[in-house]
Design an enzyme around this catalytic site. Structure first.
Site, PDB file in Angstrom:
ATOM      1  N   SER A   9     -77.707   7.832 -35.876  1.00  0.00           N
ATOM      2  CA  SER A   9     -77.417   8.321 -34.521  1.00  0.00           C
ATOM      3  C   SER A   9     -78.702   8.900 -33.953  1.00  0.00           C
ATOM      4  O   SER A   9     -79.266   9.856 -34.511  1.00  0.00           O
ATOM      5  CB  SER A   9     -76.346   9.404 -34.572  1.00  0.00           C
ATOM      6  OG  SER A   9     -76.406  10.171 -33.384  1.00  0.00           O
ATOM      7  N   HIS A  34     -76.671   4.129 -33.279  1.00  0.00           N
ATOM      8  CA  HIS A  34     -75.509   4.793 -32.666  1.00  0.00           C
ATOM      9  C   HIS A  34     -76.007   5.698 -31.536  1.00  0.00           C
ATOM     10  O   HIS A  34     -76.933   6.492 -31.729  1.00  0.00           O
ATOM     11  CB  HIS A  34     -74.815   5.612 -33.761  1.00  0.00           C
ATOM     12  CG  HIS A  34     -73.551   6.302 -33.371  1.00  0.00           C
ATOM     13  ND1 HIS A  34     -72.325   5.665 -33.357  1.00  0.00           N
ATOM     14  CD2 HIS A  34     -73.296   7.591 -32.994  1.00  0.00           C
ATOM     15  CE1 HIS A  34     -71.380   6.533 -33.000  1.00  0.00           C
ATOM     16  NE2 HIS A  34     -71.951   7.706 -32.771  1.00  0.00           N
ATOM     17  N   ASP A  36     -74.819   8.523 -28.796  1.00  0.00           N
ATOM     18  CA  ASP A  36     -73.769   9.482 -28.470  1.00  0.00           C
ATOM     19  C   ASP A  36     -73.847   9.876 -27.005  1.00  0.00           C
ATOM     20  O   ASP A  36     -74.781  10.567 -26.591  1.00  0.00           O
ATOM     21  CB  ASP A  36     -73.921  10.726 -29.359  1.00  0.00           C
ATOM     22  CG  ASP A  36     -73.489  10.444 -30.777  1.00  0.00           C
ATOM     23  OD1 ASP A  36     -72.348  10.000 -30.971  1.00  0.00           O
ATOM     24  OD2 ASP A  36     -74.319  10.641 -31.701  1.00  0.00           O
ATOM     25  N   MET A  38     -72.356  11.997 -24.081  1.00  0.00           N
ATOM     26  CA  MET A  38     -71.529  13.198 -23.868  1.00  0.00           C
ATOM     27  C   MET A  38     -71.673  13.645 -22.418  1.00  0.00           C
ATOM     28  O   MET A  38     -72.785  13.673 -21.883  1.00  0.00           O
ATOM     29  CB  MET A  38     -72.008  14.311 -24.798  1.00  0.00           C
ATOM     30  CG  MET A  38     -72.043  13.896 -26.263  1.00  0.00           C
ATOM     31  SD  MET A  38     -72.494  15.276 -27.313  1.00  0.00           S
ATOM     32  CE  MET A  38     -72.659  14.462 -28.910  1.00  0.00           C
ATOM     33  N   HIS A  67     -71.005   5.376 -28.404  1.00  0.00           N
ATOM     34  CA  HIS A  67     -69.832   6.242 -28.630  1.00  0.00           C
ATOM     35  C   HIS A  67     -69.649   7.088 -27.376  1.00  0.00           C
ATOM     36  O   HIS A  67     -70.424   8.010 -27.121  1.00  0.00           O
ATOM     37  CB  HIS A  67     -70.118   7.105 -29.876  1.00  0.00           C
ATOM     38  CG  HIS A  67     -69.083   8.137 -30.174  1.00  0.00           C
ATOM     39  ND1 HIS A  67     -69.283   9.134 -31.108  1.00  0.00           N
ATOM     40  CD2 HIS A  67     -67.838   8.342 -29.681  1.00  0.00           C
ATOM     41  CE1 HIS A  67     -68.207   9.894 -31.182  1.00  0.00           C
ATOM     42  NE2 HIS A  67     -67.316   9.446 -30.304  1.00  0.00           N
ATOM     43  N   MET A  69     -68.114   9.814 -25.357  1.00  0.00           N
ATOM     44  CA  MET A  69     -67.350  11.077 -25.386  1.00  0.00           C
ATOM     45  C   MET A  69     -67.325  11.604 -23.961  1.00  0.00           C
ATOM     46  O   MET A  69     -68.002  12.569 -23.616  1.00  0.00           O
ATOM     47  CB  MET A  69     -68.035  12.067 -26.346  1.00  0.00           C
ATOM     48  CG  MET A  69     -67.852  11.717 -27.811  1.00  0.00           C
ATOM     49  SD  MET A  69     -69.088  12.496 -28.879  1.00  0.00           S
ATOM     50  CE  MET A  69     -70.422  11.315 -28.717  1.00  0.00           C
ATOM     51  N   MET A 138     -63.436  10.604 -36.462  1.00  0.00           N
ATOM     52  CA  MET A 138     -64.403  11.713 -36.392  1.00  0.00           C
ATOM     53  C   MET A 138     -64.179  12.668 -37.561  1.00  0.00           C
ATOM     54  O   MET A 138     -63.050  13.097 -37.824  1.00  0.00           O
ATOM     55  CB  MET A 138     -64.249  12.488 -35.073  1.00  0.00           C
ATOM     56  CG  MET A 138     -64.722  11.758 -33.834  1.00  0.00           C
ATOM     57  SD  MET A 138     -66.428  11.158 -33.900  1.00  0.00           S
ATOM     58  CE  MET A 138     -67.359  12.679 -34.093  1.00  0.00           C
ATOM     59  N   ASP A 176     -68.051   9.579 -38.652  1.00  0.00           N
ATOM     60  CA  ASP A 176     -69.141  10.164 -37.860  1.00  0.00           C
ATOM     61  C   ASP A 176     -69.008  11.684 -37.888  1.00  0.00           C
ATOM     62  O   ASP A 176     -67.989  12.218 -37.453  1.00  0.00           O
ATOM     63  CB  ASP A 176     -69.001   9.622 -36.423  1.00  0.00           C
ATOM     64  CG  ASP A 176     -70.071  10.113 -35.465  1.00  0.00           C
ATOM     65  OD1 ASP A 176     -71.011  10.792 -35.902  1.00  0.00           O
ATOM     66  OD2 ASP A 176     -69.958   9.791 -34.265  1.00  0.00           O
TER      67      ASP A 176
END
Ligand code: DX5
Ligand code: ZN
Length: 219
Positions: A9, A34, A36, A38, A67, A69, A138, A176
């Site tokens: 990540s 990966h 992330d 957010m 991913h 979020m 998660m 993760d």
């Protein structure tokens, strides 16, 4: 030989040297990267827009695993697909119309995945499992890297694995959060085959290659 998929990540990468960090991870045998995303609403942190995926796309030909979020994934999915993502996973808690969301990811040429927060039960997946390529369980509350693995999630990984077998799904299980050489084998035993790791790769005291090698040799 046991095959596992290692997904560094980039949340813990040193962005002042991103190109170098990516090439080190790639040379050390990373399988996917990966990303992330957010939004400061669904999770209390604000991170990477599609511009980062565009940049990463120029640095690697490995699969880019996004991913999301975010509270409104349906709006953002096309942005990340256009930026060069290969795989896009959405938090099931944010998707009232999960069939439509998953189909839209596939229609854009990406592999769809669904993500379960620690408090979201495995049973939530039952109807959608045949439509997805990946389930991300998660193992921390999403929002930050460097958090501690939550051991009470392990039985849920096993439940997801059993559900996959009974629903004719081809989905892989990804984990993760707090994944390191100690926690990886526990998740592997429960049925996970794809491992996201930020801290244990990019902050390994002996460097990125040592971090990836330690994960790879943990099982
Ligand atoms: C957490 C993110 C993770 C995070 C993992 O919300 O989804 O991908 O980067 O970080 P580590 O591996 O440090 O727990
Ligand atoms: Zn993640």
């Amino acid at each position: 030989m046991t095959t596992i998929t290692i997904c560094p990540s980039i949340l813990s990468a040193d962005f002042a040297f991103l190109a170098d960090q990516i090439s080190q991870a790639e040379a050390a045998g990373a399988d996917w990267f990966h990303v992330d995303v957010m939004d400061g609403h669904f999770v209390p942190n604000l991170t990477m827009g599609p511009f980062i995926v565009e940049t990463l796309r120029r640095l690697t030909s490995l699969p880019i695993d996004v991913h999301l979020m975010v509270e409104n994934p349906d709006v953002m999915i096309p942005w990340y697909a256009a930026a060069g993502a290969n795989r896009i996973s959405v938090q099931i808690e944010t998707c009232p119309h999960i069939f439509r969301t998953v189909e839209s990811i596939r229609a854009l040429g990406c592999n769809p995945g669904v993500v379960l927060n620690p408090g979201t039960p495995a049973a939530t997946l039952e109807e959608v499992l045949p439509l997805v390529d990946l389930v991300l369980v998660m193992t921390v509350n999403p929002g930050y890297s460097g958090q501690q693995f939550i051991p009470r999630i392990l039985p849920k990984i096993k439940k997801v694995s059993d559900l996959i077998s009974t629903t004719a799904s081809q989905a892989m299980i990804q984990v993760d959060g707090g994944i390191d050489p100690t926690t990886l084998p526990l998740c592997y035993q429960a049925g996970a085959k794809v491992f996201v790791a930020a801290t244990s790769v990019f902050k390994h005291p002996n460097g990125i290659a040592a971090g990836i090698a330690a994960l790879r040799s943990a099982i």
